[in-house]
Scaffold this motif. Structure first.
Motif, PDB file in Angstrom:
ATOM      1  N   GLU A   1     -14.839 -21.747 -14.026  1.00 38.41           N
ATOM      2  CA  GLU A   1     -13.605 -22.506 -14.206  1.00 38.41           C
ATOM      3  C   GLU A   1     -13.354 -22.879 -15.663  1.00 38.41           C
ATOM      4  O   GLU A   1     -12.272 -23.335 -16.022  1.00 38.41           O
ATOM      5  N   VAL A   2     -14.321 -22.696 -16.506  1.00 40.94           N
ATOM      6  CA  VAL A   2     -14.214 -23.119 -17.904  1.00 40.94           C
ATOM      7  C   VAL A   2     -13.241 -22.225 -18.664  1.00 40.94           C
ATOM      8  O   VAL A   2     -13.295 -20.993 -18.570  1.00 40.94           O
ATOM      9  N   ILE A   3     -12.360 -22.853 -19.432  1.00 36.03           N
ATOM     10  CA  ILE A   3     -11.462 -22.141 -20.337  1.00 36.03           C
ATOM     11  C   ILE A   3     -11.843 -22.525 -21.757  1.00 36.03           C
ATOM     12  O   ILE A   3     -11.615 -23.652 -22.195  1.00 36.03           O
ATOM     13  N   ALA A   4     -12.441 -21.579 -22.478  1.00 35.92           N
ATOM     14  CA  ALA A   4     -12.870 -21.855 -23.850  1.00 35.92           C
ATOM     15  C   ALA A   4     -11.745 -21.531 -24.818  1.00 35.92           C
ATOM     16  O   ALA A   4     -10.953 -20.618 -24.606  1.00 35.92           O
ATOM     17  N   GLY A   5     -11.681 -22.291 -25.892  1.00 38.59           N
ATOM     18  CA  GLY A   5     -10.691 -22.070 -26.932  1.00 38.59           C
ATOM     19  C   GLY A   5     -10.638 -23.275 -27.838  1.00 38.59           C
ATOM     20  O   GLY A   5     -10.742 -24.409 -27.376  1.00 38.59           O
ATOM     21  N   GLY A   6     -10.495 -23.048 -29.153  1.00 38.26           N
ATOM     22  CA  GLY A   6     -10.556 -24.174 -30.079  1.00 38.26           C
ATOM     23  C   GLY A   6     -11.910 -24.835 -29.972  1.00 38.26           C
ATOM     24  O   GLY A   6     -12.945 -24.176 -30.019  1.00 38.26           O
ATOM     25  N   ASP A   7     -11.913 -26.168 -29.811  1.00 38.02           N
ATOM     26  CA  ASP A   7     -13.201 -26.837 -29.611  1.00 38.02           C
ATOM     27  C   ASP A   7     -13.428 -27.181 -28.144  1.00 38.02           C
ATOM     28  O   ASP A   7     -14.290 -27.983 -27.810  1.00 38.02           O
ATOM     29  N   GLY A   8     -12.654 -26.557 -27.247  1.00 35.75           N
ATOM     30  CA  GLY A   8     -12.850 -26.758 -25.819  1.00 35.75           C
ATOM     31  C   GLY A   8     -13.732 -25.679 -25.215  1.00 35.75           C
ATOM     32  O   GLY A   8     -13.921 -24.604 -25.785  1.00 35.75           O
ATOM     33  N   GLY A   9     -14.255 -25.952 -24.028  1.00 38.04           N
ATOM     34  CA  GLY A   9     -15.119 -25.018 -23.327  1.00 38.04           C
ATOM     35  C   GLY A   9     -16.131 -25.794 -22.514  1.00 38.04           C
ATOM     36  O   GLY A   9     -15.842 -26.889 -22.015  1.00 38.04           O
ATOM     37  N   LEU A  10     -17.316 -25.241 -22.363  1.00 36.76           N
ATOM     38  CA  LEU A  10     -18.401 -25.967 -21.698  1.00 36.76           C
ATOM     39  C   LEU A  10     -19.079 -26.835 -22.755  1.00 36.76           C
ATOM     40  O   LEU A  10     -19.686 -26.321 -23.694  1.00 36.76           O
ATOM     41  N   LEU A  11     -18.992 -28.146 -22.600  1.00 35.59           N
ATOM     42  CA  LEU A  11     -19.387 -29.067 -23.660  1.00 35.59           C
ATOM     43  C   LEU A  11     -20.652 -29.836 -23.266  1.00 35.59           C
ATOM     44  O   LEU A  11     -21.722 -29.279 -23.223  1.00 35.59           O
TER      45      LEU A  11
END
Length: 409
Positions: A135-145
């Motif tokens: 379900e994770v959408i990575a991009g910029g500083d987002g993603g699995l954190l």
């Protein structure tokens, strides 16, 4: 402060050894009324060789650093031994330790949850992929954190993760091999400033650092928004008892982009805050306080807002991970490409000037955690767009401080 005696640190980088080793000697200096900054000078040689063979199922067997007192002044040399525990990772972001001494590590862009150690291999610790979140959408500083290990992990086998989806940032629990179960949704997301810090506090409750999710920072001051806050929730995702506002998960507000949380031995809470145009911050977080963003960038002149413990220029800091060891508080800096070390007194003031370690030695540094044995684990973040990865990046490094109790297990 006339007549007062302060302690400061100066440092000498003694050399890079085989197998990724180096030793940094810190000399504690006693000075009257003033302190000096850290000095890093590269010289040849190492004070000890590479570690001996590891035992199966045990952390790397590091040599024991020595403390050499200086006669007459009570000074002592602190040595820091560094080893590479894992390599060839892709933007490791969150890090938390398991009861067996191994760690779970998230990769932001691949959405993988990894287990690192405690078993050893010829090249470091064993790296095992536990699962990959779809379900994770990575991009910029987002993603699995961020990732946090349940305080009852030995019985419930549960992990908690903070991640970005197409709609929001959210927190979920994962019990063993079971499904990913969101427990808190609706945290604002954007290309940048997604927050992501996640950790259990000394009270057994789950804390999450969020980003304001906007360019202007309007959500950080909005009590109805989860953006730009530190949240305190139960393991079911409900607002924790004793929060400043009943039925609200908000613990503190006025944050830009919280990516690190830690507590010291006195249960004092520290949080990093990055992404402000001018200053990056290390805050002592107190229930119900407002830390000023976007009204304040660094220290404020408005008594409604709580000033940071320390702030640095963004382009030389932008620190994410934070960890504590006795009176030391350390932060791992992404843009600053260094660790910042602070000596924080019992009353919450910084003694002397912050010191720097590993400056430009390993590139961008992000995740930082105190291991159960008293060492620090720190991860590089060079595989992201703005990084300049080396052939072994990204890596997880282990730091052992000679006088900090590290390597006790």
């Amino acid at each position: 402060m006339s007549g007062g005696v302060l302690s400061d640190l100066t440092a000498t980088l003694v050399g890079r050894c085989r197998e990724g080793w180096l030793v940094v000697r810190f000399r504690r200096v006693r000075a009257v009324a003033a302190t000096s900054g850290a000095v890093l000078a590269l010289t040849a040689g190492c004070s000890f060789g590479p570690p001996g063979p590891d035992q199966a199922g045990s952390p790397p067997n590091l040599p024991r650093p020595s403390v050499a007192p200086t006669a007459g002044e009570g000074d002592a040399e602190r040595e820091v031994a560094l080893s590479v525990l894992a390599k060839d990772l892709e933007v490791p972001w969150g890090m938390a330790f398991l009861p067996d001494g191994g760690a779970v590590v998230t990769e932001r862009d691949t959405a993988r949850i990894l287990k690192i150690g405690p078993e050893s291999t010829a090249g470091g610790l064993k790296v095992t992929e536990l699962r990959r979140l779809g379900e994770v959408i990575a991009g910029g500083d987002g993603g699995l954190l961020g990732v946090a290990v349940s305080p009852k992990f030995e019985s419930d086998k549960t992990l908690f993760v903070y991640y970005t989806t197409a709609e929001d940032n959210r927190i979920a629990r994962i019990a063993g091999d079971g499904p990913v179960q969101p427990i808190l949704t609706g945290i604002p997301r954007s290309e940048q400033h997604n927050g992501g810090a996640l950790a259990f506090g000394p009270d057994g409750l789950l804390y999450a650092g969020t980003g304001d999710g906007t360019d202007g920072g309007g959500q950080a001051q909005d009590p109805k928004s989860l953006g730009g806050k530190i949240l305190r929730i139960t393991t079911a995702g409900k607002p924790a008892p004793g929060n400043p506002v009943r039925n609200s998960p908000v613990w503190s507000s006025g944050h830009r982009n919280v990516q690190g949380l830690a507590w010291d031995e006195t249960k004092r809470m520290f949080a990093t805050d990055r992404g402000q145009p001018r200053s990056a911050e290390l805050n002592v977080v107190v229930k119900g306080k407002n830390y000023g963003w976007p009204k304040a960038d660094g220290p404020a002149t408005d008594p409604r807002y709580t000033d940071p413990l320390v702030s640095w220029p963004t382009d030389t800091s932008s620190c994410a991970g934070v960890a504590t060891l006795e009176s030391m508080v350390a932060t791992a800096c992404v843009l600053g490409r260094r660790l910042q070390l602070l000596n924080v007194t019992g009353n919450g003031t910084v003694l002397g000037s912050p010191q720097e370690l590993l400056t430009d030695e390993f590139g961008r540094l992000r995740a930082l955690a105190a291991a159960p044995d008293g060492s620090f684990w720190v991860a590089t973040s060079n595989q992201e767009d703005a990084g300049q990865p080396g052939p072994e990046d990204d890596r997880i490094l282990r730091l052992v401080f000679s006088d900090g109790g590290a390597g006790r297990s």
